[in-house]
Design an enzyme around this catalytic site. Structure first.
Site, mmCIF file in Angstrom:
data_model
loop_
_atom_site.group_PDB
_atom_site.id
_atom_site.type_symbol
_atom_site.label_atom_id
_atom_site.label_comp_id
_atom_site.label_asym_id
_atom_site.label_seq_id
_atom_site.Cartn_x
_atom_site.Cartn_y
_atom_site.Cartn_z
ATOM 1 N N PHE A 96 -57.105 0.425 -41.154
ATOM 2 C CA PHE A 96 -58.185 0.992 -40.549
ATOM 3 C C PHE A 96 -57.728 2.337 -39.848
ATOM 4 O O PHE A 96 -56.745 2.508 -39.143
ATOM 5 C CB PHE A 96 -58.775 0.040 -39.383
ATOM 6 C CG PHE A 96 -60.015 0.510 -38.927
ATOM 7 C CD1 PHE A 96 -60.193 0.710 -37.368
ATOM 8 C CD2 PHE A 96 -61.188 0.676 -39.750
ATOM 9 C CE1 PHE A 96 -61.302 0.750 -36.782
ATOM 10 C CE2 PHE A 96 -62.302 1.002 -38.991
ATOM 11 C CZ PHE A 96 -62.545 1.216 -37.607
ATOM 12 N N SER A 171 -52.449 -3.841 -41.000
ATOM 13 C CA SER A 171 -53.678 -4.122 -40.446
ATOM 14 C C SER A 171 -54.610 -4.537 -41.731
ATOM 15 O O SER A 171 -54.438 -5.623 -42.292
ATOM 16 C CB SER A 171 -54.076 -2.634 -40.020
ATOM 17 O OG SER A 171 -55.028 -2.869 -39.185
ATOM 18 N N LEU A 172 -55.505 -3.845 -41.759
ATOM 19 C CA LEU A 172 -56.567 -4.190 -43.121
ATOM 20 C C LEU A 172 -55.925 -4.184 -44.439
ATOM 21 O O LEU A 172 -56.407 -4.656 -45.060
ATOM 22 C CB LEU A 172 -57.690 -3.011 -42.932
ATOM 23 C CG LEU A 172 -59.007 -3.509 -41.908
ATOM 24 C CD1 LEU A 172 -59.884 -2.289 -41.915
ATOM 25 C CD2 LEU A 172 -59.517 -4.871 -42.222
ATOM 26 N N ASP A 194 -48.902 -7.175 -39.249
ATOM 27 C CA ASP A 194 -49.823 -7.109 -38.240
ATOM 28 C C ASP A 194 -51.294 -7.401 -39.011
ATOM 29 O O ASP A 194 -52.294 -6.482 -38.484
ATOM 30 C CB ASP A 194 -49.685 -6.261 -37.093
ATOM 31 C CG ASP A 194 -50.082 -6.924 -35.696
ATOM 32 O OD1 ASP A 194 -49.933 -7.996 -35.615
ATOM 33 O OD2 ASP A 194 -50.799 -6.288 -34.736
ATOM 34 N N HIS A 281 -49.915 -2.887 -31.914
ATOM 35 C CA HIS A 281 -50.292 -2.919 -33.446
ATOM 36 C C HIS A 281 -49.371 -2.185 -34.499
ATOM 37 O O HIS A 281 -48.987 -2.593 -35.302
ATOM 38 C CB HIS A 281 -51.852 -2.366 -33.529
ATOM 39 C CG HIS A 281 -52.329 -2.966 -34.917
ATOM 40 N ND1 HIS A 281 -52.324 -4.105 -35.311
ATOM 41 C CD2 HIS A 281 -53.324 -2.363 -35.462
ATOM 42 C CE1 HIS A 281 -53.000 -4.278 -36.398
ATOM 43 N NE2 HIS A 281 -53.723 -3.156 -36.493
#
Lengths: 467, 112
Positions: A96, A171-172, A194, A281
């Site tokens: 993201f 992430s995404l 993550d 993150h």
């Protein structure tokens, strides 16, 4: 009557749902499980491939600094590029509000080139990821389908098998990799850095990253605290064959600096601002980056919880060994286990995150005193800092155990130095010693024993040699 | 612009969500900005150049480069851990410019 029909038509319209189809990629609907559920209440259709603007940027050992663009619509771009059919391919997929030419993505390719000859493809979907979160989460499906399409082209046009492909997503991007993996039978490996929590945790496996998406799926969790109220962006849910939870997976050391120290970063203001916003993150890809050049610095211990790990209940490694978190996780012999496995380890607080875990047990001698005892290890590869082992009343004959994470692997342990101190003036000049210190390295069964009959005053080092 | 706005909003949310900051003056963790070693839990405030930013860092271990403790309270290389002495350069100019570097040695090593 009119109201009745109005309501009826409304309900029919709501139940129908919408669908959008893209050439070569298939159709995408906004019905369950993609929308209209408790976890995904909004019904949003993904954007078109043109709007998302996905690019495949190829770096190789021959062109580490300048990418070549591979087009799905023109497979000859693969043939004309430096893509080598006899090499593995690793895709790096950002998340993201990120982009494929962000420094960490290109840095990862460069690090990979230091250890292997590989095709490194950065998937750049920045237009699709820099949108509202819910839209970006749905765009994941199209980007995943496009990655799968690229793998299909490689297979059908060039006989390049998915078993030579590794997808790395942050992430995404981790769920992009999961989506691509679920559409690509025989995919070798997916690494989730993550995986993001919102819109994906507790969803069915077809929506999120899960172990069936590739032959081997490993996941690093670094921001697993709940989104509300801790703003933990990553998920706590196990999504791989091996799930790593460094430092417990929720809060990373070095991420609790005050705001000024965080933003004014050694790597510059931009990296510092990113860290301020999402330090925990972002650590996942930093650990992966460092693991590439540290094949043995991220040993992770199987354990039921971080609390157990910190209580020294999961030391040393079991018979099948400990996996290395990150790049070399696939070398772990136990990866084929049917059960999903949880692993814990500690890392450093800044660059050079790798740590080596040692267990120490000390039997004291000399006078009774109060204070703390510290130990430093000396081996054929160097020596450690002093680590505090115990604080309190130092009684002769008592034994104290502790585990610590050293900044280097000292190799074969040759001697140990012991020191004690307190912050009290001692007119009687008490002396304390250690009759025996036992040391064990986390990844080995070997136990080293060191002995001494001497005692020392406060702030003086006592050297113990092999018994 | 949109990107900056999103980042700003996220930053504000994070700032609100974060537990009360522990301050920027004392009891600083490794990696936090400092001006004097007394501010640091580790007891060493280190910078790489005279005008560079200084951060809290661990004390030097045995066989590492070090400085003797000075009144400046800020170092190019950290002083040694307990039980060790920093042996090396001892010049007047060095003590003024805080560049008397050495290596940490065990103070009682002659006993071995």
């Amino acid at each position: 009557m009119l109201i009745f029909w109005t309501i009826t038509l409304f309900l029919l319209g709501a139940a129908k749902g919408k669908e959008v189809c893209y050439e070569d990629l298939g159709c995408f609907s906004d019905t369950e499980p993609w929308g209209g559920t408790a976890i995904r209440p909004l019904k949003i259709l993904p954007w078109s491939p043109e709007k998302i603007g996905t690019r495949f940027l190829l770096y190789t050992n021959e062109n580490p600094n300048n990418f070549q663009i591979l087009l799905l619509s023109d497979p000859s771009t693969i043939e004309a590029s430096n893509f080598q059919m006899d090499r593995k391919t690793r895709f790096i997929i950002h998340g993201f509000i990120d982009k494929g030419d962000e420094s960490w993505v290109t840095d990862m390719c460069k690090k990979l080139f230091e250890v292997e000859e590989v095709n490194c493809i950065c998937v750049d979907w920045k237009k699709g990821s820099q949108a509202t979160y819910t839209q970006a989460a749905n765009n994941v499906r199209v980007v995943g389908a496009q990655v799968a399409q690229m793998l299909d082209i490689l297979l059908t046009e060039y006989s390049y098998p998915p078993s030579k492909v590794h997808l790395i997503g942050h992430s995404l991007g981790a769920h992009v990799a999961g989506e691509a993996g679920s559409k690509t039978p025989g995919l070798s490996r997916i690494t989730g850095l993550d995986p993001v929590e919102a819109s994906f945790e507790s969803t069915p496996e077809e929506v999120r990253l899960d172990p069936s998406d590739a032959d081997f799926v490993d996941v690093i969790h670094t921001d697993a605290a709940p989104l509300i109220p801790f703003l933990g962006f990553g998920t706590n849910q196990q999504m791989g064959h091996l799930d790593f939870f460094p430092n417990g997976g929720e809060s990373m050391p070095g991420c609790k600096k005050n705001a000024l120290s965080q933003i004014v970063d050694l790597d510059g203001i931009w990296a510092g601002t990113r860290d301020f916003v999402a330090c925990n993150h972002l650590r996942s890809y930093k650990y992966y980056l460092e693991s590439i050049l540290n094949p043995d610095g991220f040993a992770a211990y199987p354990c039921t919880s971080y609390k157990s790990f910190e209580s020294d209940k999961c030391f040393p490694c079991p018979d099948q060994g400990c996996p290395q978190m990150g790049h070399y996780a696939d070398k772990f012999a136990g990866r084929t286990s049917e059960e999903q496995q949880k692993f814990f380890l500690n890392t450093g607080e800044a660059s050079n995150f790798a740590r080596w875990r040692y267990g120490v047990s000390i039997t004291l001698s000399g006078r009774t005193a109060t204070g703390q005892i510290k130990v430093a290890l000396f081996g054929n590869k160097g020596n450690t800092h002093q680590y505090s082992i115990f604080r309190g009343i130092l009684k002769p004959g008592s034994t104290h155990s502790y585990e610590f994470d050293a900044k280097l692997d000292v190799g074969t342990i040759e001697k140990v130095k012991f020191l004690w101190n307190n912050n009290v003036i001692n007119p009687t000049l008490p002396k304390v010693g250690a009759t025996k210190i036992t040391v064990q390295k986390g990844e080995e069964k070997t136990v080293y024993n060191f002995c001494s009959e001497d005692t020392v005053r406060e702030d003086t080092l006592l050297t113990l040699t092999p018994c | 612009m949109e990107k900056i706005l999103i980042l700003l909003l996220v930053a504000l949310s994070v700032a609100y969500a974060a537990p009360g900051p522990r301050g920027i003056i004392i009891n600083l963790e490794n990696g936090e900005l400092c001006m004097n070693s007394a501010q640091c839990k580790s007891n060493c405030c280190q910078h790489s150049s005279a005008l560079g930013l200084a951060r809290c860092t661990s004390m030097a271990s045995e066989n590492s480069e070090c400085s003797v403790k000075t009144l400046y309270g800020i170092y190019y290389k950290c002083p040694c851990e307990r039980g060790l002495t920093c042996e090396g350069d001892k010049t007047i100019v060095g003590s003024i410019t805080n560049t008397n570097f050495g290596i940490c040695h065990d103070a009682g090593r002659s006993k071995q």
